[in-house]
Write an enzyme that holds these catalytic residues in place. Structure first.
Site, PDB file in Angstrom:
ATOM      1  N   PHE A   1      37.432  43.065  28.327  1.00  0.00           N
ATOM      2  CA  PHE A   1      37.306  44.439  27.818  1.00  0.00           C
ATOM      3  C   PHE A   1      35.969  44.695  27.136  1.00  0.00           C
ATOM      4  O   PHE A   1      35.855  45.594  26.305  1.00  0.00           O
ATOM      5  CB  PHE A   1      38.468  44.762  26.861  1.00  0.00           C
ATOM      6  CG  PHE A   1      39.799  44.293  27.353  1.00  0.00           C
ATOM      7  CD1 PHE A   1      40.347  44.828  28.506  1.00  0.00           C
ATOM      8  CD2 PHE A   1      40.489  43.292  26.700  1.00  0.00           C
ATOM      9  CE1 PHE A   1      41.561  44.381  28.990  1.00  0.00           C
ATOM     10  CE2 PHE A   1      41.701  42.830  27.178  1.00  0.00           C
ATOM     11  CZ  PHE A   1      42.247  43.384  28.330  1.00  0.00           C
TER      12      PHE A   1
ATOM     13  N   THR B   1      41.430  41.592  36.397  1.00  0.00           N
ATOM     14  CA  THR B   1      41.372  42.873  37.088  1.00  0.00           C
ATOM     15  C   THR B   1      41.713  42.771  38.568  1.00  0.00           C
ATOM     16  O   THR B   1      41.880  43.785  39.226  1.00  0.00           O
ATOM     17  CB  THR B   1      39.943  43.439  36.970  1.00  0.00           C
ATOM     18  OG1 THR B   1      39.031  42.428  37.395  1.00  0.00           O
ATOM     19  CG2 THR B   1      39.623  43.816  35.539  1.00  0.00           C
TER      20      THR B   1
ATOM     21  N   ILE C   1      39.583  53.374  46.780  1.00  0.00           N
ATOM     22  CA  ILE C   1      40.428  52.441  46.025  1.00  0.00           C
ATOM     23  C   ILE C   1      40.702  51.242  46.924  1.00  0.00           C
ATOM     24  O   ILE C   1      41.353  51.368  47.961  1.00  0.00           O
ATOM     25  CB  ILE C   1      41.758  53.110  45.612  1.00  0.00           C
ATOM     26  CG1 ILE C   1      41.507  54.349  44.755  1.00  0.00           C
ATOM     27  CG2 ILE C   1      42.658  52.097  44.894  1.00  0.00           C
ATOM     28  CD1 ILE C   1      40.825  54.095  43.427  1.00  0.00           C
TER      29      ILE C   1
ATOM     30  N   ASN D   1      42.372  48.331  46.250  1.00  0.00           N
ATOM     31  CA  ASN D   1      43.736  47.791  46.167  1.00  0.00           C
ATOM     32  C   ASN D   1      44.581  48.699  45.272  1.00  0.00           C
ATOM     33  O   ASN D   1      44.532  48.587  44.044  1.00  0.00           O
ATOM     34  CB  ASN D   1      43.707  46.367  45.604  1.00  0.00           C
ATOM     35  CG  ASN D   1      45.083  45.712  45.618  1.00  0.00           C
ATOM     36  OD1 ASN D   1      46.076  46.339  46.013  1.00  0.00           O
ATOM     37  ND2 ASN D   1      45.143  44.478  45.175  1.00  0.00           N
ATOM     38  N   PRO D   2      45.375  49.589  45.867  1.00  0.00           N
ATOM     39  CA  PRO D   2      46.140  50.555  45.061  1.00  0.00           C
ATOM     40  C   PRO D   2      47.095  49.880  44.079  1.00  0.00           C
ATOM     41  O   PRO D   2      47.383  50.434  43.018  1.00  0.00           O
ATOM     42  CB  PRO D   2      46.910  51.358  46.100  1.00  0.00           C
ATOM     43  CG  PRO D   2      46.182  51.153  47.374  1.00  0.00           C
ATOM     44  CD  PRO D   2      45.549  49.805  47.303  1.00  0.00           C
TER      45      PRO D   2
ATOM     46  N   GLN E   1      45.615  48.959  36.550  1.00  0.00           N
ATOM     47  CA  GLN E   1      44.435  49.235  35.731  1.00  0.00           C
ATOM     48  C   GLN E   1      44.564  50.588  35.045  1.00  0.00           C
ATOM     49  O   GLN E   1      44.298  50.728  33.848  1.00  0.00           O
ATOM     50  CB  GLN E   1      43.170  49.242  36.598  1.00  0.00           C
ATOM     51  CG  GLN E   1      42.568  47.877  36.822  1.00  0.00           C
ATOM     52  CD  GLN E   1      41.771  47.434  35.601  1.00  0.00           C
ATOM     53  OE1 GLN E   1      42.052  47.794  34.474  1.00  0.00           O
ATOM     54  NE2 GLN E   1      40.754  46.625  35.836  1.00  0.00           N
TER      55      GLN E   1
ATOM     56  N   LYS F   1      33.871  54.102  42.956  1.00  0.00           N
ATOM     57  CA  LYS F   1      33.381  54.567  41.657  1.00  0.00           C
ATOM     58  C   LYS F   1      33.698  53.603  40.506  1.00  0.00           C
ATOM     59  O   LYS F   1      33.025  53.622  39.483  1.00  0.00           O
ATOM     60  CB  LYS F   1      34.002  55.917  41.325  1.00  0.00           C
ATOM     61  CG  LYS F   1      33.428  57.084  42.126  1.00  0.00           C
ATOM     62  CD  LYS F   1      34.079  58.372  41.685  1.00  0.00           C
ATOM     63  CE  LYS F   1      33.343  59.589  42.213  1.00  0.00           C
ATOM     64  NZ  LYS F   1      34.021  60.830  41.802  1.00  0.00           N
TER      65      LYS F   1
ATOM     66  N   GLU G   1      37.839  51.561  33.414  1.00  0.00           N
ATOM     67  CA  GLU G   1      37.773  52.149  32.083  1.00  0.00           C
ATOM     68  C   GLU G   1      38.262  53.586  31.991  1.00  0.00           C
ATOM     69  O   GLU G   1      38.702  54.025  30.926  1.00  0.00           O
ATOM     70  CB  GLU G   1      36.330  52.028  31.555  1.00  0.00           C
ATOM     71  CG  GLU G   1      35.984  50.564  31.307  1.00  0.00           C
ATOM     72  CD  GLU G   1      34.513  50.297  31.099  1.00  0.00           C
ATOM     73  OE1 GLU G   1      34.062  50.363  29.964  1.00  0.00           O
ATOM     74  OE2 GLU G   1      33.823  50.000  32.102  1.00  0.00           O
TER      75      GLU G   1
END
Lengths: 335, 752
Positions: free
Chosen positions: B238, B465, B643, B645-646, B652, B715, B719
């Site tokens: 983080f 992640t 995306i 891996n949905p 996340q 993108k 976060e």
């Protein structure tokens, strides 16, 4: 954590003969009884408690770990786990406030480990007590002062405090037991004795490092809760910052015996803001014989918190305490 | 490269490392086995400002098993360079001198045969201090305030904000405050160092493999080639797992005692020996026409830092770009106090600063008598109001619309305090989420084995992640093979450099490098196939060949199994490629290898402004009498381009939303003002939500095709999920109670 010896207790008689120097809550007591360990071991790792010797009393659980429902009251062995008492059918049905106070305490894992006797003697969560790098803590270092008075004290006590210590009693069950006139059975070098639970914890009295009235070598073997018309209509209301696994910022124990709308008898305990398990006896008296209206509840709550002393961040507690007591009373009325 | 971003719009894929993690087989840094380790324990300062007058070490040294105690009095010049702050600029020190900069500063390192002995001895170290009166935070006597520049460009300023505000028919002005917060990753901060002659291996959870390697080399005066960093799995970071004040001392301790040394810092140490999210104060002025169109926006922030560090996050760079507004003025200030240096923490700039903007937008909606979602619609824009450049894509209102339908926003009675359920006051609140796009350089090595299986190696970072899985999915797609047939290696500085796993850049940076190396492999196989003496693809256009379904296939239908294609290149193909985002120097990957940080971001790209967006909607309940606050329902919608891996993305976003909720109601590191010391340095007293606090978190991922942000349309999602949630909760509390709370966290006493 410092090196220590560990041994398992054989029986009460053997323990009594040895007259162990367990102290009355002093952090430098040389011997400590170990039960669930959820508070003790934690504080040893933090270097707050430094016993040279731990005597594990869990072997006594077979004899002192059961729950018994009798016509004259409830008997809880001091080594019963919080989890087992919380789900005991007799407790749930006849003493719902006790079950609820346990169910809302700590986490499932801790309730499985922690014992009733240990829970009643649970140490404060005051951060200045729990971290030896703070040099002002009368509870840890007698005469050193109290860092919490001018420090972070949002969850410090407002009832039963003096300028030597404003640490809060963190427990839930103790609040209910204070309200229900419980007694504790003790065993020790001078034999067994039974004392009112309300006298187990000492007021700070300028000596907050002496926490209990237990004699050296004494331990709690049983909790006795007298039967009464009020126990079935009883509840424990816990207000806290998150929905689970959190200490109270305010709590109330209410046990109520109603004659129609009129209060025949009421027992009130207040938590989350008192130095020790707190009973609001004058507020009980103010309600007795009167109809349990919102206005009468508010008047009683006013009395219960009128002696509160605040120190900054905890200035909200008296108002929250009043509201919690009123809400608990009205909820008990609706039971 | 010319890929269809949609080709990556993935299927939900379970973690390739999931079984290893849940069975304990995955080795985190402190799990790495080294021969005959000694154990270190930190001694930290009990004052916030002053000097160490002296140590008394006799009792501690007498603890059986103690090998060494490092203090400033005996380490000499072993440390060649002090670690910088997270921004690379000066920061506080540790054992370099007797100087105490902050509470909990590392002042000694005890080394012993066992962890227990080291801990006992550390408790027995006695320190004499020459204490000075500290200033801990805003308002304390002795702090120093200085104006600062935003990190990624000049402080945004457009038009005449003061004049427009004065002339506007509708306006709001307010001050907001956000608290100190700590990352508290579940995995504690640890460092293990092992020497082999002059070569050092450091096992440490890190977000930047080559940064750790380079940092250790410079701090210890070593040749960078003599340092290897290993960090195969990280148990949450983080932003907290990078440069730190402990690692070099572990290496020095290991050299002194002549054996490997392992340090696992305590939870309490984590609060003071690593970075944190500093508290902020903010001042906002917003004005609008009666139809809701903004006419001016003023945003000034004050951020706390240590004495030497100018670190600031300046979220004004983001808030200034959120809505169409012709007049904008922003400022940021750093307030120096006797504290450790703050640093990056999940959405470092956006979490505090969007709280202020999105609270102010809510206040403006009431001043206008307008639905808060409609206010955002009126001011939505596809043009960055600061730079005048287009957004690469911006699906903010589709996010609001999707979330509003799922949430049932139309049931909202706008009157504060009007909605009830029994004893509970009910409030609905919303806010915008955003996070700018960062993309960094990365190298990747791909090996295609004779059986058609693939190995991808890069010094990437698995922080929890799903990084291994994301690279495996990308490689599998582009090589036309199954995810199960791809093996990914990461977490070792011997592998090709990858940009820091920060700024939500990990997926884009690693996927772009993976794509590049896969394309290189395809090109080589195609070239060999079309120039072969025989075979089904002989003489065809190599650019018309694709890897799909385990085959090299021509769009006319001719094909051969990838295994046959591999035979033509020697049975086994190893290729290396680098991806460097536009605008960065050609040698960017080599520079990463030297520990440099190079990002493509909104401050240095000239084509577009790139953000991921989202909408946070919450229902809050406040008890009418005792005022405890609960959040029974969260609905969040996000659009963040491709995306990969949905399944991981949903986690996340959900984790982000829950953390945002925590930043509204729970999280705050409490500072004793007189002592300038933290008092709740543990996970019992530093509150985070438990499961009972988050009964329903509904995540919507909107498809978004962005052909401008980068070649794969990625993108970043790490976060954006946290951003705005604190404001959404505060706005819902206002709706429920009529009480506007501008200081976090919001707790029951503020509503009595």
């Amino acid at each position: 954590m410092r090196p220590f010896t560990y041994e398992r207790a054989d029986g009460l008689a053997e323990l009594a003969r040895r007259a162990l120097q367990t102290g009355q809550g002093q952090v430098d007591a040389e011997v400590q009884f170990l039960a669930g360990g959820t508070s003790l071991i934690d504080l040893m790792k933090l270097d707050v408690l430094r016993p040279r010797s731990l005597v594990d009393i869990t072997p006594l659980a077979a004899e002192h770990g059961t729950v018994e429902l009798r016509p004259d009251g409830l008997r809880i062995g001091a080594l019963a786990s919080m989890a087992s008492v919380a789900v005991h059918p007799g407790v749930v049905e006849q003493y719902p406030a006790i079950a609820e106070s346990l169910r809302l305490a700590a986490s499932a894992q801790l309730r499985n480990m922690a014992t009733i006797g240990g829970n009643l003697l649970q140490r404060t969560r005051c951060p200045y007590f729990r971290d030896p790098s703070w040099t002002a803590c009368n509870k840890r270092l007698p005469g050193s002062g109290c860092a919490a008075l001018d420090g972070i004290n949002r969850n410090h006590a407002v009832l039963g405090v003096d300028t030597s210590c404003i640490a809060q009693y963190p427990g839930d069950l103790g609040v209910v037991l204070a309200a229900l006139d419980a007694q504790v059975e003790l065993a020790g070098p001078r034999g067994a004795r039974r004392v009112p639970f309300s006298t187990l914890h000492r007021p700070p009295g300028g000596q907050p490092h002496v926490e209990t009235t237990l004699l050296p070598g004494e331990l709690i073997t049983e909790v006795a809760v007298p039967a009464g018309a009020w126990t079935r209509r009883s509840l424990y209301l816990k207000i806290r910052d998150r929905a689970s696994y959190e200490f109270a910022i305010a709590s109330a124990a209410v046990a109520l015996d109603l004659d129609g709308e009129t209060v025949r008898s009421v027992r009130l305990g207040i938590g989350g803001m008192a130095y020790r398990p707190w009973r609001a006896a004058e507020a009980e008296a103010a309600l007795t014989g009167k109809p349990l209206t919102e206005a009468n509840a508010e008047a009683a709550a006013e009395i219960a918190l009128r002696d509160a002393v605040t120190n900054g961040h905890n200035a909200y507690k008296p108002e929250l305490g009043r509201r919690t007591l009123v809400r608990a009373l009205l909820q008990a009325r609706a039971m | 490269m010319n890929y269809d971003p949609q080709s990556l719009l993935g299927q939900a894929t379970p973690r390739v490392d999931g079984v290893a993690k849940v069975t304990g087989a995955a080795r985190y840094a402190a799990d790495e086995v080294v021969a005959n380790p000694a154990y270190a324990y930190l001694v930290t300062s009990a004052i916030a400002r002053g000097r160490i007058a002296g140590f008394r070490l006799e009792q501690a040294m007498a603890v059986p098993g103690v090998l060494d105690i490092l203090t400033h009095e005996n380490v000499g010049d072993a440390l060649k360079q002090s670690p910088p702050g997270p921004d690379g600029k000066p920061s506080t020190t540790t054992l370099e001198s007797e100087r105490i900069w902050h509470d909990g500063q590392i002042i000694a390192v005890v080394v012993a045969d066992t962890f227990e002995a080291a801990r006992e001895a550390a408790h027995k170290v006695e320190v004499d201090y020459a204490e000075e009166r500290p200033a801990g935070t805003f308002g304390d006597e002795g702090t120093q305030t200085e104006p600062a520049e935003a990190p990624f460009g000049p402080n945004p300023e457009v038009g005449d904000a003061a004049g427009a505000f004065a002339a506007a028919p509708v306006k709001v002005e307010a001050r907001y405050a956000t608290p100190t917060q700590h990352h508290n990753p579940l995995e504690l901060f640890s460092t293990t160092c092992a020497w082999e002659g002059s070569k050092l291996t450091v096992y440490e959870p890190t977000q930047f493999m080559h940064g750790t390697k380079a940092r250790m080399a410079s701090q210890l005066g070593l040749d960078i080639q003599d340092v290897r960093a290993v960090s195969r799995y990280v148990g949450g970071a983080f932003g907290s797992k990078g440069v730190n004040g402990r690692a070099a001392w572990v290496a020095i301790a290991a050299r002194r005692v002549g054996r490997p040394v392992k340090l696992v810092a305590t939870r309490a140490d984590g609060f003071t020996t690593n970075s944190y999210r500093a508290e902020t104060l903010q001042h906002v002025r917003l004005s609008a026409e009666r139809d809701g169109r903004l006419t001016s926006f003023f945003h000034e922030g004050w951020e706390l830092s240590s004495r030497p560090s100018p670190y600031c996050v300046a979220g004004t760079e983001q808030t200034a770009r959120m809505y169409a507004c012709p007049n904008i003025l922003t400022r940021v200030n750093v307030v120096h106090a006797d504290r450790n240096t703050p640093g990056y923490m999940r959405a470092p700039a956006e979490t505090p600063y969007m709280f202020a903007l999105e609270s102010a937008m809510d206040e403006l909606s009431y001043a206008l008598g307008m639905d808060p979602i409609e206010l955002r619609r009126v001011n939505d824009t596809q043009i960055d109001p600061v730079s005048g450049r287009p957004f690469s894509s911006r699906s903010l209102m589709p996010c609001f619309d999707a979330a509003a339908v799922r949430f049932g926003w139309q049931r909202r009675d706008p009157q504060p305090g009007s909605m009830r359920d029994g004893e509970w006051l009910v409030g609905y609140g919303c806010a915008t989420a955003c996070y700018p796009v960062f993309t960094g350089p990365a190298g990747a090595r791909l090996t295609l084995m004779p059986d058609g299986r693939a190995q991808v190696a890069m010094a990437g970072h698995e922080l929890g992640t799903g990084a291994y899985t994301a690279v495996a999915i990308t490689a599998a797609r582009l090589l036309g093979i199954d995810v199960d047939d791809v093996t990914v290696s990461m977490g070792d500085s011997d592998l090709p450099p990858v940009i820091v796993a920060g700024g939500s850049s990990n997926a884009a940076s690693t996927a772009l490098a993976t794509a590049k190396v896969c394309e290189e492999a395809r090109r080589r196989l195609a070239a060999a196939a079309v120039t072969a003496a025989d075979g089904p693809l002989r003489g065809l256009d190599p650019d018309a060949l694709v890897l799909v379904e385990g085959r090299l296939r021509h769009d006319g239908g001719a094909e051969e199994p990838i295994r046959d294609a591999l035979v033509r290149v020697g049975g086994r193909l190893e290729v290396y490629a680098e991806h460097v985002p536009d605008g960065l120097p050609r040698g960017a990957v080599a520079a990463l290898g030297d520990g440099q940080l190079l990002f493509q971001h909104n401050g240095n790209r000239s084509d577009v402004t790139a953000f991921a967006f989202g909408a946070q909607l919450v229902e809050v309940r406040v008890h009418r009498r005792t005022r405890e606050i609960r959040v029974p329902r969260v609905v969040s919608a996000f659009a963040a381009g491709t995306i990969i891996n949905p399944m991981a993305a949903r986690s996340q976003f959900m984790g982000g939303a829950i953390w945002g909720l925590a930043s509204a109601l729970h999280e705050a590191t409490e500072l004793d003002h007189g002592a300038a010391r933290y008092v709740n340095k543990n996970l019992a007293d530093y509150m985070i939500p438990v499961n009972a606090d988050v009964p329903s978190v509904d995540i919507i991922i909107l498809p978004e095709k962005d052909e401008r942000v980068n070649a794969l349309g990625i993108k970043g999602i790490g976060e954006v999920g946290i951003v705005g949630m604190n404001a959404a909760v505060a706005n819902a509390v206002f709706h429920a109670t009529g009480k506007r709370l501008r200081e976090l966290p919001i707790r029951a006493e503020r509503l009595l």
